[in-house]
Enzyme design. Structure first.
Site, PDB file in Angstrom:
ATOM      1  N   ASP A 123      52.237  26.726  40.265  1.00 31.26           N
ATOM      2  CA  ASP A 123      50.985  26.964  40.982  1.00 31.26           C
ATOM      3  C   ASP A 123      51.376  27.677  42.276  1.00 31.26           C
ATOM      4  O   ASP A 123      51.994  27.076  43.161  1.00 31.26           O
ATOM      5  CB  ASP A 123      50.294  25.629  41.279  1.00 31.26           C
ATOM      6  CG  ASP A 123      48.981  25.840  42.033  1.00 31.26           C
ATOM      7  OD1 ASP A 123      48.735  26.955  42.533  1.00 31.26           O
ATOM      8  OD2 ASP A 123      48.207  24.869  42.135  1.00 31.26           O
ATOM      9  N   VAL A 124      51.024  28.951  42.399  1.00 32.03           N
ATOM     10  CA  VAL A 124      51.495  29.724  43.552  1.00 32.03           C
ATOM     11  C   VAL A 124      50.849  29.279  44.862  1.00 32.03           C
ATOM     12  O   VAL A 124      51.272  29.730  45.929  1.00 32.03           O
ATOM     13  CB  VAL A 124      51.305  31.247  43.356  1.00 32.03           C
ATOM     14  CG1 VAL A 124      52.074  31.756  42.164  1.00 32.03           C
ATOM     15  CG2 VAL A 124      49.831  31.623  43.296  1.00 32.03           C
TER      16      VAL A 124
ATOM     17  N   TYR B 201      38.854  37.178  48.764  1.00 31.18           N
ATOM     18  CA  TYR B 201      39.713  38.052  47.945  1.00 31.18           C
ATOM     19  C   TYR B 201      40.083  39.300  48.733  1.00 31.18           C
ATOM     20  O   TYR B 201      41.268  39.643  48.875  1.00 31.18           O
ATOM     21  CB  TYR B 201      38.945  38.406  46.667  1.00 31.18           C
ATOM     22  CG  TYR B 201      39.681  39.247  45.668  1.00 31.18           C
ATOM     23  CD1 TYR B 201      40.853  38.790  45.074  1.00 31.18           C
ATOM     24  CD2 TYR B 201      39.198  40.488  45.280  1.00 31.18           C
ATOM     25  CE1 TYR B 201      41.522  39.561  44.128  1.00 31.18           C
ATOM     26  CE2 TYR B 201      39.851  41.268  44.339  1.00 31.18           C
ATOM     27  CZ  TYR B 201      41.018  40.803  43.763  1.00 31.18           C
ATOM     28  OH  TYR B 201      41.670  41.558  42.833  1.00 31.18           O
TER      29      TYR B 201
ATOM     30  N   LYS C  25      43.906  40.003  50.040  1.00 33.81           N
ATOM     31  CA  LYS C  25      44.608  41.147  49.455  1.00 33.81           C
ATOM     32  C   LYS C  25      44.967  42.187  50.513  1.00 33.81           C
ATOM     33  O   LYS C  25      46.017  42.820  50.430  1.00 33.81           O
ATOM     34  CB  LYS C  25      43.750  41.790  48.355  1.00 33.81           C
ATOM     35  CG  LYS C  25      43.583  40.921  47.112  1.00 33.81           C
ATOM     36  CD  LYS C  25      44.889  40.755  46.348  1.00 33.81           C
ATOM     37  CE  LYS C  25      44.686  40.082  45.006  1.00 33.81           C
ATOM     38  NZ  LYS C  25      45.958  39.901  44.275  1.00 33.81           N
TER      39      LYS C  25
HETATM   40  N1  LIG Z   1      42.292  43.633  36.492  1.00 33.62           N
HETATM   41  C1  LIG Z   1      41.983  44.457  37.492  1.00 33.62           C
HETATM   42  O1  LIG Z   1      41.315  45.465  37.307  1.00 33.62           O
HETATM   43  C2  LIG Z   1      42.459  44.156  38.883  1.00 33.62           C
HETATM   44  C3  LIG Z   1      41.919  44.906  39.933  1.00 33.62           C
HETATM   45  C4  LIG Z   1      42.388  44.690  41.222  1.00 33.62           C
HETATM   46  C5  LIG Z   1      43.399  43.770  41.429  1.00 33.62           C
HETATM   47  N2  LIG Z   1      43.894  43.046  40.406  1.00 33.62           N
HETATM   48  C6  LIG Z   1      44.945  42.068  40.690  1.00 33.62           C
HETATM   49  O2  LIG Z   1      45.943  42.103  39.677  1.00 33.62           O
HETATM   50  C7  LIG Z   1      46.432  40.782  39.448  1.00 33.62           C
HETATM   51  C8  LIG Z   1      46.290  40.415  37.991  1.00 33.62           C
HETATM   52  O3  LIG Z   1      44.934  40.513  37.609  1.00 33.62           O
HETATM   53  P1  LIG Z   1      44.446  40.303  36.096  1.00 33.62           P
HETATM   54  O4  LIG Z   1      43.188  41.078  35.962  1.00 33.62           O
HETATM   55  O5  LIG Z   1      45.558  40.549  35.161  1.00 33.62           O
HETATM   56  O6  LIG Z   1      44.102  38.744  36.137  1.00 33.62           O
HETATM   57  P2  LIG Z   1      44.058  37.666  34.941  1.00 33.62           P
HETATM   58  O7  LIG Z   1      43.003  36.686  35.331  1.00 33.62           O
HETATM   59  O8  LIG Z   1      43.962  38.332  33.599  1.00 33.62           O
HETATM   60  O9  LIG Z   1      45.484  36.961  35.044  1.00 33.62           O
HETATM   61  C9  LIG Z   1      45.818  36.183  36.165  1.00 33.62           C
HETATM   62  C10 LIG Z   1      46.881  35.176  35.751  1.00 33.62           C
HETATM   63  O10 LIG Z   1      47.198  34.369  36.894  1.00 33.62           O
HETATM   64  C11 LIG Z   1      47.247  33.009  36.491  1.00 33.62           C
HETATM   65  N3  LIG Z   1      46.985  32.121  37.629  1.00 33.62           N
HETATM   66  C12 LIG Z   1      45.781  31.777  38.160  1.00 33.62           C
HETATM   67  N4  LIG Z   1      45.952  30.929  39.185  1.00 33.62           N
HETATM   68  C13 LIG Z   1      47.294  30.742  39.311  1.00 33.62           C
HETATM   69  C14 LIG Z   1      48.097  29.964  40.196  1.00 33.62           C
HETATM   70  N5  LIG Z   1      47.543  29.217  41.163  1.00 33.62           N
HETATM   71  N6  LIG Z   1      49.441  30.005  40.042  1.00 33.62           N
HETATM   72  C15 LIG Z   1      50.007  30.755  39.060  1.00 33.62           C
HETATM   73  N7  LIG Z   1      49.304  31.486  38.183  1.00 33.62           N
HETATM   74  C16 LIG Z   1      47.957  31.490  38.313  1.00 33.62           C
HETATM   75  C17 LIG Z   1      46.184  32.914  35.416  1.00 33.62           C
HETATM   76  O11 LIG Z   1      46.342  31.744  34.628  1.00 33.62           O
HETATM   77  C18 LIG Z   1      46.398  34.204  34.656  1.00 33.62           C
HETATM   78  O12 LIG Z   1      47.380  34.066  33.667  1.00 33.62           O
HETATM   79  C19 LIG Z   1      45.649  39.859  40.397  1.00 33.62           C
HETATM   80  O13 LIG Z   1      46.394  39.681  41.586  1.00 33.62           O
HETATM   81  C20 LIG Z   1      44.406  40.649  40.685  1.00 33.62           C
HETATM   82  O14 LIG Z   1      43.827  40.308  41.909  1.00 33.62           O
HETATM   83  C21 LIG Z   1      43.434  43.213  39.138  1.00 33.62           C
END
Ligand SMILES: NC(=O)c1ccc[n+]([C@@H]2O[C@H](COP(=O)([O-])OP(=O)(O)OC[C@H]3O[C@@H](n4cnc5c(N)ncnc54)[C@H](O)[C@@H]3O)[C@@H](O)[C@H]2O)c1
Length: 270
Positions: A69-70, A162, A166
């Site tokens: 858990d980060v 968020y 970020k």
């Molecule tokens: N998907 C996008 O378009 C997008 C856009 C902007 C930023 N981001 C960033 O990219 C990253 C990944 O996004 P994604 O869309 O793949 O998300 P996602 O929800 O598909 O995956 C996130 C992962 O993090 C895990 N997680 C959640 N809480 C956690 C915790 N406390 N400790 C450890 N693991 C935890 C989840 O279980 C999941 O496996 C994130 O930081 C997100 O903010 C994504």
């Protein structure tokens, strides 16, 4: 799917947070395909263990899952220690985990919502960087990749914690990049745009939302975690990125150029 030439990360030890799904999983898979040993640090024990298994089965990679858990400093330290114990190093750290968002107006955000957002999006990555840096410095080589967001850059409505966490992470990225520049450790950020697993699940029931998201992107499609975002992370993790630090790479099909229309319904609290 085209498979890149193997070995750009041969022998490197990579820690990827939130690697059980979405972009983190895509990055872990591409890192494994490039020869890295990968520590899958994930809150969800089922998905985290499954990804570690698939890295070994599909790519023959050395991979481990450590439930993490980060938002918990001790667990973040334990994650880095586990990589060092298993493989004697942490060469690449990808701060990717997220799972703390609410959608509501600035004036109604609670201290708890903001604290959780910052624990997830700022302190977790910071603790991981602090723990990993001495190991990187010792070897004179390191790569930190922080997943940030266009939501913060463009100040999207409704997601204050968020956006703020970020953008704080992007400032941390540049500060650490400057301080660590003489050590061989480079620190960069990616602002991705990709179909997460949650998005795909939603799209299977609401294809019109997926179509609208694709249409809104300059390239006509929202990206794929493994084939559009992960290769950028491979580059940043590789030797090729040795003279690049403190940057934000927008891996979003050009969405950042004119911004993204973002008008959430803010009448109801979540
Ligand atoms: N998907 C996008 O378009 C997008 C856009 C902007 C930023 N981001 C960033 O990219 C990253 C990944 O996004 P994604 O869309 O793949 O998300 P996602 O929800 O598909 O995956 C996130 C992962 O993090 C895990 N997680 C959640 N809480 C956690 C915790 N406390 N400790 C450890 N693991 C935890 C989840 O279980 C999941 O496996 C994130 O930081 C997100 O903010 C994504």
């Amino acid at each position: 799917m085209s498979v890149p030439a193997p070995g750009r990360l041969a022998g490197r030890v990579a820690v990827v947070t939130g690697a059980g799904d979405g972009i983190g999983r895509g990055v872990a898979r591409r890192f494994a395909a490039e020869g890295a040993r990968v520590l899958v640090a994930e809150l969800n024990a089922e998905s985290g263990a499954a990804v570690a298994r698939e890295l070994a089965d599909e790519f023959g990679a050395e991979a481990r899952f450590v439930r993490t858990d980060v938002t918990d400093k001790a667990q973040v330290h334990g994650m880095v220690a586990a990589a060092v114990e298993a493989w004697g190093a942490v060469d690449v750290l990808v701060n990717n985990a997220w799972g703390a968002g609410t959608v509501s107006r600035v004036e109604t955000k609670t201290d708890e919502q903001l604290a959780r957002g910052f624990a997830m999006g700022y302190y977790g990555p910071l603790w991981a960087m602090q723990a990993a840096f001495p190991h990187m410095k010792e070897r004179g080589w390191g790569r930190v990749i922080n997943m940030c967001s266009l939501n913060g850059v463009n100040a999207h409505m409704g997601t204050l914690e968020y956006n703020s966490a970020k953008e704080a992470l992007r400032t941390l990225t540049r500060t650490a990049a400057r301080e660590w520049a003489p050590t061989g450790v480079v620190v960069n950020a990616i602002c991705p745009g990709a179909k997460s697993a949650a998005f795909r699940r939603m799209a299977s029931e609401h294809p019109e939302i997926e179509a609208a998201a694709d249409r809104a992107n300059p390239m006509g499609r929202l990206g794929d975690p493994e084939t559009d975002i992960a290769p950028v992370a491979v580059f940043l993790a590789s030797e090729d990125a040795r003279y690049l630090t403190g940057n934000t790479l927008f891996a979003d099909g050009g969405a950042h150029i004119n911004g993204v229309a973002w008008t959430p319904d803010l009448d109801g609290e979540q």
